[in-house]
Design an enzyme around this catalytic site. Sequence first.
Site, PDB file in Angstrom:
ATOM      1  N   ASP A  35       5.151  -1.378   7.253  1.00 35.64           N
ATOM      2  CA  ASP A  35       4.296  -2.059   8.216  1.00 35.64           C
ATOM      3  C   ASP A  35       5.100  -3.076   9.028  1.00 35.64           C
ATOM      4  O   ASP A  35       6.292  -3.291   8.789  1.00 35.64           O
ATOM      5  CB  ASP A  35       3.119  -2.739   7.510  1.00 35.64           C
ATOM      6  CG  ASP A  35       3.548  -3.529   6.267  1.00 35.64           C
ATOM      7  OD1 ASP A  35       4.561  -4.247   6.361  1.00 35.64           O
ATOM      8  OD2 ASP A  35       2.876  -3.426   5.233  1.00 35.64           O
ATOM      9  N   GLU A  67      13.128  11.273  25.730  1.00 30.48           N
ATOM     10  CA  GLU A  67      13.456  12.352  24.796  1.00 30.48           C
ATOM     11  C   GLU A  67      13.322  13.692  25.514  1.00 30.48           C
ATOM     12  O   GLU A  67      12.229  14.067  25.938  1.00 30.48           O
ATOM     13  CB  GLU A  67      12.499  12.320  23.597  1.00 30.48           C
ATOM     14  CG  GLU A  67      12.778  13.434  22.601  1.00 30.48           C
ATOM     15  CD  GLU A  67      11.577  13.756  21.716  1.00 30.48           C
ATOM     16  OE1 GLU A  67      11.800  14.043  20.528  1.00 30.48           O
ATOM     17  OE2 GLU A  67      10.441  13.727  22.222  1.00 30.48           O
ATOM     18  N   ASP A 115      -3.365  17.724  25.331  1.00 30.22           N
ATOM     19  CA  ASP A 115      -2.507  17.285  26.433  1.00 30.22           C
ATOM     20  C   ASP A 115      -3.314  16.603  27.524  1.00 30.22           C
ATOM     21  O   ASP A 115      -4.364  17.108  27.945  1.00 30.22           O
ATOM     22  CB  ASP A 115      -1.780  18.484  27.040  1.00 30.22           C
ATOM     23  CG  ASP A 115      -0.509  18.828  26.285  1.00 30.22           C
ATOM     24  OD1 ASP A 115      -0.526  18.749  25.039  1.00 30.22           O
ATOM     25  OD2 ASP A 115       0.494  19.161  26.940  1.00 30.22           O
ATOM     26  N   ASP A 130       0.817  -1.224   0.000  1.00 30.76           N
ATOM     27  CA  ASP A 130       0.000   0.000   0.000  1.00 30.76           C
ATOM     28  C   ASP A 130       0.851   1.274   0.000  1.00 30.76           C
ATOM     29  O   ASP A 130       0.310   2.377   0.052  1.00 30.76           O
ATOM     30  CB  ASP A 130      -0.971   0.007   1.181  1.00 30.76           C
ATOM     31  CG  ASP A 130      -0.267   0.100   2.534  1.00 30.76           C
ATOM     32  OD1 ASP A 130       0.975   0.074   2.578  1.00 30.76           O
ATOM     33  OD2 ASP A 130      -0.985   0.170   3.562  1.00 30.76           O
ATOM     34  N   ASP A 150       7.920   3.065  21.293  1.00 29.73           N
ATOM     35  CA  ASP A 150       7.730   4.483  21.590  1.00 29.73           C
ATOM     36  C   ASP A 150       6.524   4.610  22.515  1.00 29.73           C
ATOM     37  O   ASP A 150       5.462   4.034  22.244  1.00 29.73           O
ATOM     38  CB  ASP A 150       7.468   5.261  20.296  1.00 29.73           C
ATOM     39  CG  ASP A 150       8.371   6.480  20.150  1.00 29.73           C
ATOM     40  OD1 ASP A 150       8.473   7.234  21.133  1.00 29.73           O
ATOM     41  OD2 ASP A 150       8.965   6.669  19.086  1.00 29.73           O
TER      42      ASP A 150
END
Length: 593
Positions: free
Chosen positions: A64, A304, A209, A60, A133
């Site tokens: 992935d 981070e 937030d 696509d 993440d």
Amino acid sequence: MPNKKCLICFFFLFFFIIIGVIVICLIAKDGIKHKETYPFWQRTIVYQVYPRSFCDHDGDGTGDLQGILSKADYLKELGVGTVWLSPIFASPMADFGYDVSNFTAIEPLFGTMDDFDALRAALHDRGLRLVLDFVPNHSSDEHEWFVKSRRKEEPYTDYYIWADPKGFDEEGRPIPPNNWLSVFRGPAWTWAEERQQFYFHQFLAKQPDLNYRNQRVREEMKQVLHFWLDRGADGFRVDAVKFLFEVEDISQDESVANDPETDDPLDYYYLNHTLTINQPETLEVVKEWRDILDQYSDRVMMVEVYDDDIGQVMKYYGNDSVPLADFPFNFLLIDSFRNRSDLSGAALKDALDLWTDNMPEGKWPNWVLGNHDNGRVGSRFGEDLVDALNMLILLLPGTPVTYYGEEIGMLNTFISWEDTQDPQACNHGPDGYGDYSRDPERTPMQWDNSTLAGFTTGNSTWLPVNDNYIDLNVKAQQHAEKSHLKIYEELARLREEETFTKGHTAYPVISNEVFSLLRYLEGYESYLLVINTSEEELEVDLHQHANMELPTTAEVVLRSVTDAAEATVPGSEIHLSEVKLVAGEGLLLTFTE
């Protein structure tokens, strides 16, 4: 029959043999135990995969999980030990996965939970770790929590940060409660007609937030961590952690920064952000997450934190009594060097020292050259420095972090306004988008010279493939006599040697044009890395400039692909009084003391 004296001698001999075997077993067991005391993240290279751009399995045009799985052997052979995936969670993709609509579901664009389980198993089977993440500061505005919060449905009413208008303008439009700005430009407050209040967003309006002063929110996010740890994740990279809290009194304005680089009152850097980042409560929440990870065996938390104040960054390490992150990312090699003119041997040494001199005692360093938010190394510094800088971060003590494609020297791709996807760039319009776009460093991985670089079986890609893929690709570098990829793989093998895992560090020669790194350990080979940071060919007398004694000669181990001299072919012996380096070259030498 044997006499009594013989039996006694035999007994004592047998006794000492048994004792000897027990002692040997205890020593071996202790050795194994000692070896296992090193956390995996201190011994591996962290390799960042941007899932949209690594490999597309279903055709696509977007990468992935099955595509990543298909490259598991490549990752193993590359020599990396930890694979960090940028967000793969359910998302409307307003900010390419950093706007999460379900923290415990896989985004269908990337695959299914079964695909995740298969990828995790494949990596673990190959001895690789998988880091996810974690995006805790905000959710998508399409998350169930926000939808219910906007309606004031309990218990979600205060899951986000809501505020009444400061007033109304002459046309009856509500005025935000303060002057706070979004990182992506413009006001950090958006009016919700349904609730008749503003909600706060440090990034896009579609990324409200979360309210960490609400204990329920904190518990919800703890459960997210448990969910993925129970599913076999080896840890997390925590996104945008310094934004978790703002001051409670939201009537306060932030002061004008008087930054000469911007006169745009809607630009994030127009203000001093003293009220909206690095609030003391942030560290309390990071400690809660640390406690959760410590309930599991050998997990990692990397955070981070971009900040000009090195002291603020170091706070995220915590200390011996209150440990926090295993490490905050070290962005000094990005922030200090935006282009080639910033780079010198002395400046490079200063950047390394700034981190190690400020790092709390007993903590572990890390080295980051690039990521999905910054231009590629070869485009920022020059293609000639790709090998030298990979040599540097892989041979320094600490954890190196490599962004996908840097092992082959991928370059930024020109992205037209029409092809631009990055919301940060789109917010600055067709005239200014190029200065803010992160698309150029996010283009598809270049696997071979077939159509669309072997990234997809389809006929299009979500971002254009760099035209240089015909020559610059993995397959070509695997078959070349010398290449960035082969140098990277050799560096990954070398860093397993005792000299690098346990050795000392020195910097014998530092000047404007030359940087050098010495790794040494008594009883083992020493390694000397010499880098020419200039754009000119140099001949250097290392003895004349050294701050310590060096041998007369050394053997070449590795050299940048740009060096074609007969004298520096790996295995050659060279005199340290006359070391010739082409522009941007890294030359790795070895000697025995």
